[in-house]
Design a protein around this motif. Structure first.
Motif, short mmCIF file in Angstrom:
data_model
loop_
_atom_site.label_atom_id
_atom_site.label_comp_id
_atom_site.label_asym_id
_atom_site.label_seq_id
_atom_site.Cartn_x
_atom_site.Cartn_y
_atom_site.Cartn_z
N ASP A 1 56.78 29.10 40.17
CA ASP A 1 56.48 27.74 40.61
C ASP A 1 55.73 26.92 39.56
O ASP A 1 55.12 25.90 39.87
N TRP A 2 55.81 27.34 38.30
CA TRP A 2 55.33 26.49 37.21
C TRP A 2 56.36 25.41 36.89
O TRP A 2 56.06 24.45 36.20
N TYR A 3 57.58 25.59 37.41
CA TYR A 3 58.66 24.62 37.25
C TYR A 3 59.19 24.27 38.63
O TYR A 3 58.75 24.83 39.64
N ILE A 4 60.12 23.35 38.70
CA ILE A 4 60.58 22.82 39.99
C ILE A 4 61.95 23.41 40.31
O ILE A 4 62.98 23.01 39.75
N TRP A 5 61.95 24.37 41.22
CA TRP A 5 63.16 25.06 41.64
C TRP A 5 63.49 24.68 43.07
O TRP A 5 62.59 24.55 43.91
N ARG A 6 64.76 24.53 43.36
CA ARG A 6 65.20 24.23 44.72
C ARG A 6 66.55 24.92 44.98
O ARG A 6 67.38 25.06 44.08
N PRO A 7 66.78 25.31 46.25
CA PRO A 7 68.07 25.92 46.59
C PRO A 7 69.19 24.89 46.58
O PRO A 7 68.95 23.68 46.64
N ALA A 8 70.40 25.38 46.53
CA ALA A 8 71.58 24.50 46.56
C ALA A 8 71.77 23.90 47.94
O ALA A 8 71.29 24.42 48.94
N GLU B 1 52.32 20.12 40.68
CA GLU B 1 51.67 20.41 41.97
C GLU B 1 50.88 21.71 41.90
O GLU B 1 49.98 21.94 42.71
N ASN B 2 51.20 22.54 40.92
CA ASN B 2 50.55 23.85 40.77
C ASN B 2 49.33 23.71 39.86
O ASN B 2 49.46 23.40 38.68
N PRO B 3 48.12 23.96 40.37
CA PRO B 3 46.92 23.82 39.52
C PRO B 3 46.90 24.76 38.33
O PRO B 3 46.33 24.43 37.28
N ALA B 4 47.52 25.94 38.44
CA ALA B 4 47.56 26.86 37.31
C ALA B 4 48.40 26.28 36.17
O ALA B 4 48.07 26.45 34.99
N THR B 5 49.46 25.58 36.52
CA THR B 5 50.29 24.92 35.50
C THR B 5 49.49 23.86 34.78
O THR B 5 49.51 23.78 33.54
N ARG B 6 48.80 23.05 35.55
CA ARG B 6 48.01 21.97 34.93
C ARG B 6 46.95 22.55 34.00
O ARG B 6 46.73 22.04 32.89
N ALA B 7 46.27 23.59 34.44
CA ALA B 7 45.21 24.19 33.61
C ALA B 7 45.79 24.71 32.30
O ALA B 7 45.18 24.56 31.23
N ALA B 8 46.96 25.32 32.36
CA ALA B 8 47.60 25.84 31.15
C ALA B 8 47.99 24.70 30.22
O ALA B 8 47.85 24.80 28.99
N VAL B 9 48.49 23.60 30.77
CA VAL B 9 48.85 22.43 29.97
C VAL B 9 47.61 21.89 29.25
O VAL B 9 47.64 21.60 28.05
N TYR C 1 54.74 12.77 36.32
CA TYR C 1 54.28 14.12 36.63
C TYR C 1 54.27 14.41 38.12
O TYR C 1 54.41 15.55 38.54
N SER C 2 54.07 13.38 38.92
CA SER C 2 54.05 13.54 40.37
C SER C 2 55.36 13.02 40.96
O SER C 2 55.63 11.83 40.91
N LYS C 3 56.17 13.92 41.50
CA LYS C 3 57.43 13.54 42.12
C LYS C 3 57.27 13.44 43.63
O LYS C 3 56.45 14.13 44.22
N ASP C 4 58.07 12.60 44.24
CA ASP C 4 58.17 12.56 45.69
C ASP C 4 58.69 13.93 46.15
O ASP C 4 59.81 14.32 45.84
N GLN C 5 57.85 14.69 46.85
CA GLN C 5 58.17 16.08 47.16
C GLN C 5 59.27 16.25 48.20
O GLN C 5 59.74 17.37 48.44
N SER C 6 59.73 15.16 48.80
CA SER C 6 60.88 15.27 49.69
C SER C 6 62.17 15.45 48.90
O SER C 6 63.17 15.94 49.43
N PHE C 7 62.15 15.02 47.64
CA PHE C 7 63.33 15.08 46.78
C PHE C 7 64.56 14.52 47.48
O PHE C 7 65.66 15.09 47.41
N ARG C 8 64.36 13.41 48.15
CA ARG C 8 65.48 12.78 48.85
C ARG C 8 66.41 12.07 47.88
O ARG C 8 66.04 11.80 46.73
N ASP C 9 67.61 11.75 48.35
CA ASP C 9 68.58 11.06 47.52
C ASP C 9 68.07 9.69 47.10
O ASP C 9 67.38 9.00 47.86
N ASN D 1 55.48 7.19 39.18
CA ASN D 1 54.34 6.68 39.98
C ASN D 1 54.25 7.37 41.33
O ASN D 1 54.07 6.74 42.37
N GLY D 2 54.39 8.68 41.31
CA GLY D 2 54.40 9.47 42.54
C GLY D 2 53.06 9.54 43.24
O GLY D 2 52.04 9.05 42.75
N PRO D 3 53.03 10.19 44.42
CA PRO D 3 51.84 10.13 45.29
C PRO D 3 50.58 10.74 44.71
O PRO D 3 49.47 10.35 45.10
N ARG D 4 50.68 11.69 43.78
CA ARG D 4 49.48 12.34 43.25
C ARG D 4 49.23 12.00 41.78
O ARG D 4 48.35 12.60 41.14
#
Length: 577
Positions: free
Chosen positions: A126-133, A180-188, A212-220, A239-242
């Motif tokens: 979860d350091w990257y953004i993965w989603r199912p098909a 969204e992952n604090p460990a990712t941000r700390a490493a960056v 850096y902040s995406k709409d987490q619904s990932f809607r169309d 210009n996402g929510p976070r």
């Protein structure tokens, strides 16, 4: 140092594209020692700092904006020791140095991503953004949504090994980090920022700072072009929510080193939204690049347009929007620029190449425009000598940029290789492609323009006009574009209250040929008059100058008339209030 007294407010910053600046070892690619060898030239311009485009270890799918290791250097450019030497040499000359901070994504070859894609159970999955098909009614596998990559095609790439898609807002080889992952941000923060801040750099240009902040619904995304399977989706990933939470956290790292930042802020047209990034009270970014001006004439897909698809009214409205942030009522700061590594050359877009005389005059006129606007001034390599786009006649094979080639392939596929459509695409690329900013710097009239030795093939073709248009020739000519820029930067430095911090007013907003504006300070003001046409234009300058004492600070034509401006003539007046 308070934000009001910060060095960067009155600064001019010179941007360098390492691959194309100066080759020191005859391999056809610019490098860090080459940059160091030209520091005296850079200092002679009268600038205060340099900004290096990415020099990090990279497979170079997107010219270094795909970083495989933040803590190492792309071998053809040099070594970490070369960066350290460059930092020291800059500081010895009183120059600051900024690096490019690319932290929305990494290369697909970065160790973090290699581990992330190794298994769904990986500790860095979860350091990257993965989603199912998703699957359509016919059972066909589909990406999670209809987002279009910035370089064309879907923004999602299927990973066969782990049977999921990963997000890439740019190239397939540039997977997006999961902020969204604090460990990712700390490493960056540790690897991409503090590693270099500890070595003494003075700040960063921050790539794609609002993604850096995406709409987490990932809607169309809304369908805005029915021809396209994949739709532009900036409204859902910019210009996402976070985003402000993340930048405030990052700002705390920067404060430790008193580092300045300039953020790349696309798709953010409202002044109030820009201010939320650069308010001094918020301690996020020092300033941003607003793209209102350089986006003029582009289509909803960058190249889906025709050359010079703009009017002076468009330009002046965009200038007004970028200047509004610094009208004296906010605690924000911004920038003034016409060129960078992602833009075609300003003379080819807004000036004239019709004759040597009009080329030089329009280059100087555009210099007066950008240097007379408030904010921190950015000057791109070659802009100071008036470099122009590559000739229209050059074949598409001379274009190297991923964005250019992907668009040309897109048109080929969309139209079935229709000759008229391909000619239109090629014409648009000849006007707006990023390649134009990336051809080698023209140093002198020797073969390969002094960028590399005569026997070497440079990584990109040198412009055909280098025998006449080069820095060495212009340095010997007191009337050259280079000499004009040096004089202009001295004038700007001598009058910071009106040039850098003056309040902008468009004083003749309906004029379709001449751009006249005022820059007001407490006791003085500038009147700037710029003819954007290739013909003489009537003007009543006496009415704007009034009866108080005034003088011409700088001009690009010897003869003066308060009743007219010659083709591409420009003047900057200082008026006592």
């Amino acid at each position: 140092m308070s934000p009001q007294d910060a060095w960067w407010k009155n600064a001019t910053i010179y941007q360098i594209y390492p691959a194309s600046f100066k080759d020191s070892n005859d391999d056809g690619i610019g490098d860090l020692p080459g940059i160091q060898s030209k520091l005296d030239y850079i200092q002679s311009l009268g600038v205060d700092a340099i900004w290096l485009c990415p020099m990090y270890d990279s497979p170079q799918y997107d010219m270094g904006y795909d970083i495989a290791n933040y803590e190492d250097v792309y071998a053809p450019y040099g070594t970490v020791a070369d960066v350290e030497a460059l930092i020291t040499s800059c500081h010895d000359r009183g120059l600051k140095i900024l690096l490019d901070l690319v932290i929305n994504h990494t290369s697909h070859l970065h160790a973090w991503f290699q581990e992330s894609r190794s298994s769904k159970s990986s500790s860095r999955r979860d350091w990257y953004i993965w989603r199912p098909a998703k699957y359509d009614a016919d059972g066909k596998r589909r990406p999670p949504n209809n987002w279009r990559s910035m370089f064309g095609g879907s923004a999602w790439e299927w990973d066969e090994e782990t049977q999921e898609y990963y997000l890439h807002l740019f190239a397939v080889q540039q997977p997006d980090l999961n902020w969204e992952n604090p460990a990712t941000r700390a490493a960056v923060y540790e690897s991409a920022m503090e590693f270099w801040l500890k070595k003494g750099i003075d700040g960063f240009r921050v790539d794609t700072v609002n993604m850096y902040s995406k709409d987490q619904s990932f809607r169309d995304a809304p369908v805005i072009d029915c021809r396209l399977e994949w739709q532009p989706a900036a409204s859902l990933y910019c210009n996402g929510p976070r985003i402000h939470e993340f930048l405030k956290e990052m700002g705390q790292i920067l404060l430790k080193y008193n580092a300045m930042t300039v953020g790349e802020l696309p798709h953010t047209p409202q002044v109030a939204d820009v201010l939320s990034y650069v308010s001094a009270q918020e301690k996020k970014l020092s300033m941003v690049f607003q793209f209102d001006i350089v986006d003029i004439g582009m289509g909803s897909i960058r190249f889906d347009t025709v050359p010079r698809n703009w009017t002076l009214l468009d330009l002046r409205m965009c200038v007004g929007r970028t200047q509004a942030l610094m009208d004296g009522t906010t605690d924000g700061w911004s920038t003034t620029f016409l060129e960078n590594h992602d833009q075609a050359r300003s003379i080819s877009r807004w000036g004239s190449e019709a004759s040597p005389q009009l080329w030089a005059r329009s280059a100087k006129m555009l210099a007066m425009l950008v240097a007379s606007l408030s904010g921190t001034l950015f000057l791109y390599q070659g802009q100071e000598i008036g470099m122009v786009n590559v000739p229209v006649e050059w074949d598409i094979s001379e274009y190297k940029d991923l964005d250019s080639l992907n668009y040309y392939k897109f048109v080929q596929k969309l139209t079935g290789d229709d000759p008229a459509a391909l000619a239109a695409a090629k014409l648009a690329l000849a006007h707006l492609a990023r390649d134009h900013a990336r051809i080698p710097m023209q140093w002198d009239n020797t073969p390969n323009a002094g960028f590399t030795s005569a026997a070497v093939k440079p990584w990109m073709r040198v412009h055909d006009n280098y025998p006449d248009l080069n820095a060495k020739r212009q340095a010997l000519d007191p009337t050259s574009v280079l000499s004009f820029w040096r004089e202009l930067l001295q004038v700007r430095r001598a009058h910071p209250e009106v040039f850098v911090r003056g309040v902008f007013t468009d004083i003749d907003p309906l004029n379709e040929s001449v751009f006249i504006f005022e820059k007001a300070a407490i006791n003085q003001k500038l009147i700037v008059a710029l003819n954007f046409t290739g013909s003489k234009q009537p003007i009543d300058l006496a009415a704007w100058l009034g009866s108080t004492p005034y003088k011409v600070l700088i001009k690009n034509h010897e003869e003066e008339s308060l009743d007219a401006l010659q083709a591409y003539e420009g003047r900057v007046y200082l008026v006592n209030k």
